[in-house]
Design a protein around this motif. Structure first.
Motif, short mmCIF file in Angstrom:
data_model
loop_
_atom_site.label_atom_id
_atom_site.label_comp_id
_atom_site.label_asym_id
_atom_site.label_seq_id
_atom_site.Cartn_x
_atom_site.Cartn_y
_atom_site.Cartn_z
N PHE A 60 7.73 53.64 48.93
CA PHE A 60 8.86 53.51 48.71
C PHE A 60 9.25 52.28 47.96
N SER A 61 10.29 52.42 47.02
CA SER A 61 10.75 51.23 46.38
C SER A 61 12.17 50.70 46.42
N CYS A 62 13.03 51.55 47.30
CA CYS A 62 14.27 51.26 47.49
C CYS A 62 14.84 52.41 48.28
N VAL A 63 15.94 51.91 48.93
CA VAL A 63 16.57 52.65 49.98
C VAL A 63 18.18 52.41 50.02
N VAL A 64 19.14 53.48 50.14
CA VAL A 64 20.44 53.33 50.29
C VAL A 64 20.82 54.26 51.29
N CYS A 65 22.16 54.18 51.98
CA CYS A 65 22.67 55.15 53.01
C CYS A 65 23.89 55.77 52.50
N HIS A 66 24.01 57.01 52.94
CA HIS A 66 25.40 57.58 52.50
C HIS A 66 26.75 57.12 53.03
N PRO A 67 27.53 56.76 52.58
CA PRO A 67 28.62 56.25 53.19
C PRO A 67 29.50 56.83 54.18
N THR A 68 29.56 58.10 54.19
CA THR A 68 30.21 59.00 55.24
C THR A 68 29.46 60.10 55.84
N GLU A 69 28.08 60.18 55.49
CA GLU A 69 27.16 61.24 56.29
C GLU A 69 25.99 60.36 56.57
N ASP A 70 25.24 61.20 57.79
CA ASP A 70 23.97 60.59 58.07
C ASP A 70 23.02 61.19 57.21
N CYS A 71 22.85 60.39 56.05
CA CYS A 71 21.87 60.65 55.08
C CYS A 71 21.18 59.58 54.43
N ILE A 72 19.85 59.44 54.30
CA ILE A 72 19.19 58.35 53.52
C ILE A 72 18.77 58.85 52.19
N ALA A 73 18.85 57.95 51.20
CA ALA A 73 18.13 57.95 50.09
C ALA A 73 17.07 57.25 49.49
N THR A 74 15.94 57.53 49.29
CA THR A 74 14.94 56.58 48.86
C THR A 74 14.35 56.92 47.63
N GLY A 75 14.02 55.47 46.89
CA GLY A 75 13.34 55.79 45.76
C GLY A 75 11.88 55.58 45.97
N HIS A 76 11.14 55.99 45.08
CA HIS A 76 9.50 56.09 45.04
C HIS A 76 8.80 55.74 43.86
N ALA A 77 7.76 55.09 43.92
CA ALA A 77 6.97 54.71 42.79
C ALA A 77 6.49 55.53 42.00
N ASP A 78 6.66 57.09 42.08
CA ASP A 78 6.32 58.05 41.18
C ASP A 78 7.67 58.60 40.27
N GLY A 79 8.85 58.02 40.81
CA GLY A 79 9.97 58.54 40.21
C GLY A 79 10.85 59.48 40.82
N LYS A 80 10.17 60.01 42.03
CA LYS A 80 10.98 60.86 42.97
C LYS A 80 12.03 60.06 43.97
N ILE A 81 13.25 60.94 44.12
CA ILE A 81 13.93 60.38 45.28
C ILE A 81 14.06 61.38 46.24
N ARG A 82 14.13 60.90 47.33
CA ARG A 82 14.01 61.90 48.42
C ARG A 82 15.37 61.44 49.40
N LEU A 83 15.98 62.77 49.76
CA LEU A 83 17.26 62.59 50.76
C LEU A 83 16.88 62.99 52.00
N TRP A 84 16.96 62.13 52.82
CA TRP A 84 16.66 62.33 54.29
C TRP A 84 17.69 62.86 55.28
N ARG A 85 17.52 63.70 56.05
CA ARG A 85 18.55 64.24 57.05
C ARG A 85 17.86 64.52 58.53
N ASN A 86 18.78 64.70 59.43
CA ASN A 86 18.46 65.14 60.97
C ASN A 86 17.25 63.89 61.11
N PHE A 87 17.42 62.81 60.76
CA PHE A 87 16.28 61.71 61.20
C PHE A 87 16.66 61.22 62.52
N HIS A 88 17.70 61.72 63.21
CA HIS A 88 17.73 61.19 64.62
C HIS A 88 16.52 61.89 65.58
#
Length: 802
Positions: A177-205
């Motif tokens: 992981f290189s960075c993380v940010v959260c969606h302002p209105t939904e339960d969604c997490i966006a993470t940046g990675h060392a290989d250039g990918k961006i992952r959007l996480w949901r249902n992490f409850h």
């Protein structure tokens, strides 16, 4: 407004004009985080490595509260859901390189300085960067990333979920992981990675039923992410210097803003979503419109890979000149704290590829008037470098430097130093340039008339003389103040040459060790030559006697003379600390010593002439009256030596609300101004001294008490002492009324035995004398007044007989 943490300060920029509106100082160490107060958007929280959190009124640049936490604060968060709480990242006690996220209860109380000791640990094992922690929708949860691990802590349920990605680097992938940010209105997490990918996480409850989708465009690490205010757009940036905008979390719908100049480190969105800004690795802020169009740019001092040119001062603009972007020379204004312009010297496209040998700028020198600029560029080859010496002339109409002469391979090996000579009495023909090289020679370059009829310029530069000494490598060179002598160091020996005939006059040596720096004394010390060796000796030679005047055992890494005085600054490096010594060559003791100036190694220094000599009360800093001294450390931090104490430097930030005469004129201010002018006129007509009024108007305590808004005013107990002291009058400096009253009382006592007619005359004389005292209060003492009265009472009628 755009708020930015910069060193120990917080800067407030105008988005429309790019101007620095305020510089808020108060922290004693690096500012690590700034956040708007979610309950009052006119206020700002800032955290620092000094262990304090400050609350500012950034509109007026005034600190309201200071909360002392105690530990080093590495990041700061102020979610809107937390009442009287902020979150900080601090080092974990007893463990190295381990950090934890804690909540800090901001104590309510009177006074500006408060203790904030109520800390509660929220997460352990978090990253030290501010980009490694983010708060979710409405502050319901907090997310932390480190290595390949993601943690989500839910505040209400007090539940902690951990997720891990594979550490295997398959097919070029790197899941760190290189960075993380959260969606302002939904339960969604966006993470940046060392290989250039961006992952959007949901249902992490749920620990096992979580899902994520992947977006991929960047070919290297994702440096930062940011959601728009409504959450429909996601912005990402990295080393490609391209801002990518993803629509509706789809990899098919994306826009680009390319060629931003340098890698993107941080991305921030404005509260209304109309603007976003990016912070780049070259110390530049780019302001971008919501439609992904470039708006403005704020350029600070560019952090170059390696400052090979040294710190040079442009005589024309008094700007600091040094390496900027690869192959460029940056002119940096110290007054406005912004770049004036960048000059492309190499004039080749720089390719960002590791291991590729490319040309770079290594040496810079200005002529004394700033009309000529000499630059040296060389390739990164160690054994056989490609060298180019370029001479640039300043064009007044274009307000820029134009290339005049290009000299290929001026030396057979690396150029070690160069300097100009300028002798006013000989005219323009006296301007010469000297270069020294590892090919064991120094060369003298002069201007000649260009005979080529197709040439665009009338003059060009060519080699006039080549000098050497026993086949030793030439390392340093400098001219005396009048330009009559040239000093060139050849390894362990310093040679002195006549600059008109190029005859060798004398040599100096102080073994063991090679000469590291040399410089001539100036003004009354022009007969001295100073040199520093790499074996830790500082030597002073007398040019009239050709003998060593004195030497000191000091490991000098920087030797810098002040161009406007006799003072020379020497910076030493010993026991992992830099110390400063300022001395005159003709005096055995330094005029100023500052040990442990900083923990970093100082590599470069420069004296920058002031526009006007500064009024310095302390005798300790009189040597800084005409020039200001700047340092550049190995971490590329630019520092200066201040003549004021920490209190004096920070005081103005709390007094910027005082009403000045330059404020806009209103009907009320006109009325008030007329009333004050009328009072002053009446006082003048009546002959009343107005010393007290001047003192009250000049008192900062009275200004602060009367003009500071009530919502940011400190408590009355805090201001009471300052206010009362400002009203007290020193016994030594009595007002004109008090002195006049004392004189009148004493004269009445001395004249009780005299007749009424004499008393009447004395009263008239005292009246005229009292008016005179209003002007010469400081010139006559009490004893002098008594002597005058004795003379006045003596009978001089006997003189009439003559």
């Amino acid at each position: 407004y755009l708020l930015c943490a910069s060193g120990d300060f917080v800067k407030v920029y105008s988005v429309s004009t790019e101007e620095t509106l305020r510089l808020m100082g108060g922290h004693a160490d690096l500012v690590t985080g700034i956040q708007l107060n979610p309950h009052n958007h006119m206020q700002l929280y800032s955290s620092s490595l000094d262990g304090t959190i400050k609350l500012w009124d950034f509109m007026d640049g005034i600190p309201i509260k200071t909360f002392t936490v105690g530990s080093k604060l590495l990041a700061l968060y102020a979610p809107a859901s937390a009442e009287d709480l902020v979150f900080v990242v601090i080092p974990k006690k007893g463990e190295r390189d381990t950090f934890q996220l804690v909540s800090v209860k901001l104590t309510k109380g009177a006074g500006q300085d408060l203790e904030a000791k109520e800390l509660s640990v929220v997460l352990d094992g978090v990253g030290a960067s501010m980009k490694h922690v983010a708060f979710g929708r409405e502050g319901a949860y907090v997310v932390s990333v480190k290595d390949v691990n993601l943690q989500v802590y839910f505040f209400k349920r007090k539940l902690l979920n951990r997720f891990s990605l594979s550490t295997m680097k398959t097919k070029g992938g790197d899941n760190r992981f290189s960075c993380v940010v959260c969606h302002p209105t939904e339960d969604c997490i966006a993470t940046g990675h060392a290989d250039g990918k961006i992952r959007l996480w949901r249902n992490f409850h749920h620990r096992k039923e979580y899902t994520y989708s992947t977006l991929h465009w960047h070919h290297d690490i994702v440096m930062d992410l940011a959601f728009s205010m409504e959450g429909t757009r996601l912005l990402s940036g990295g080393v490609e210097s391209v801002l990518v905008q993803w629509h509706n979390e789809s990899s098919c719908q994306k826009d680009f803003l390319p060629r931003l100049g340098s890698p993107i480190e941080y991305i921030s969105m404005s509260s209304d979503g109309a603007l976003c800004c990016t912070l780049h690795t070259d110390n530049r802020i780019t302001i971008i419109n919501s439609n992904l169009r470039f708006s403005r740019s704020i350029q600070g001092l560019i952090k170059s890979r390696d400052v090979k040119t040294g710190l040079v001062v442009d005589p024309r603009t008094k700007a600091l000149v040094l390496n900027g972007e690869p192959g460029h020379l940056q002119f940096y204004s110290l007054q406005s704290d912004q770049q004036l312009f960048s000059l492309d010297i190499v004039q080749r496209q720089y390719i960002h590829q590791a291991g590729l040998k490319q040309s770079d700028l290594v040496k810079v020198a200005f002529s004394p008037r700033g009309t000529w600029l000499a630059t040296v560029e060389e390739s990164e080859e160690v054994t056989d470098p490609e060298l180019q010496l370029k001479l640039w002339f300043y064009h007044e109409e274009l307000q820029s430097f134009q290339l005049n002469t290009r000299i290929n391979t001026p030396h057979d090996n690396h150029i070690t130093d160069m300097c100009f000579r300028d002798m006013d009495e000989l005219g323009d023909d006296s301007l010469i340039l000297v270069t020294t090289g590892r090919d064991c020679v120094f060369k003298v370059w002069v201007m000649v008339e260009d005979t080529d009829p197709e040439a665009q310029q009338s003059v060009s530069w060519s080699c006039d003389f080549v000098g050497s000494y026993h086949n030793y490598q030439a390392t340093n060179c400098c001219f005396s103040e009048d330009g009559s002598l040239l000093a060139v160091s050849f390894e362990e020996t310093v040679t002195v040459w006549d600059s008109l005939t190029w005859d060798l006059k004398c040599t100096f040596c102080h073994p063991p060790g090679n000469i590291r720096n040399i410089c001539f004394g100036r003004l009354t010390c022009s007969k001295y030559l100073i040199g520093a060796t790499d074996y830790g000796f500082l030597c002073c030679w007398n040019l009239l006697t050709c003998a060593l005047e004195w030497s000191a055992h000091l490991n000098v890494v920087v030797l810098q003379p002040d161009p406007l005085s006799e003072h020379i600054a020497a910076v030493s490096w010993l026991s992992k600390e830099s110390s400063l010594f300022v001395f005159k060559p003709n005096e055995p003791r330094p005029v100023y010593i500052q040990r442990n100036l900083c923990k970093e190694k100082i590599l470069l220094a420069a004296f920058v002439p002031r526009d006007e000599p500064e009024m310095i009360s302390s005798e300790k800093y009189l040597w800084l009256r005409k020039s200001q001294l700047f340092f550049l450390t190995d971490t590329q931090e630019l520092m200066t030596l201040s003549t004021k104490s920490l209190e004096e430097r920070l005081t103005p930030s709390s007094k910027q609300l005082a009403v000045e005469e330059s404020l806009p004129v209103t009907p009320f201010s006109l009325l008030l101004g007329k009333h004050r002018h009328q009072q002053a006129q009446e006082g003048t007509d009546l002959g009343k001294p107005i010393v007290h009024n001047k003192q009250e108007q000049a008192s900062p305590a009275v200004k602060e008490l009367l003009h500071t808004p009530a919502h940011v005013l400190p408590s009355a107990s805090f201001l009471c002492t300052i206010f009362i002291n400002s009203l007290l009058i020193s016994k030594e400096n009595k007002s004109a009324e008090e002195v006049a009253d004392e004189v009148e009382m004493e004269s009445e006592k001395a004249e009780d035995d005299s007749d009424e007619e004499d008393a009447t005359e004395m009263e008239q004389e005292d009246t005229s004398h009292m008016e005179l005292l209003g002007e010469i209060t400081c010139k006559l003492s009490k004893s002098q007044e008594k002597e005058l009265r004795k003379i006045r009472k003596m009978d001089y009628s006997w003189i009439s007989a003559f």
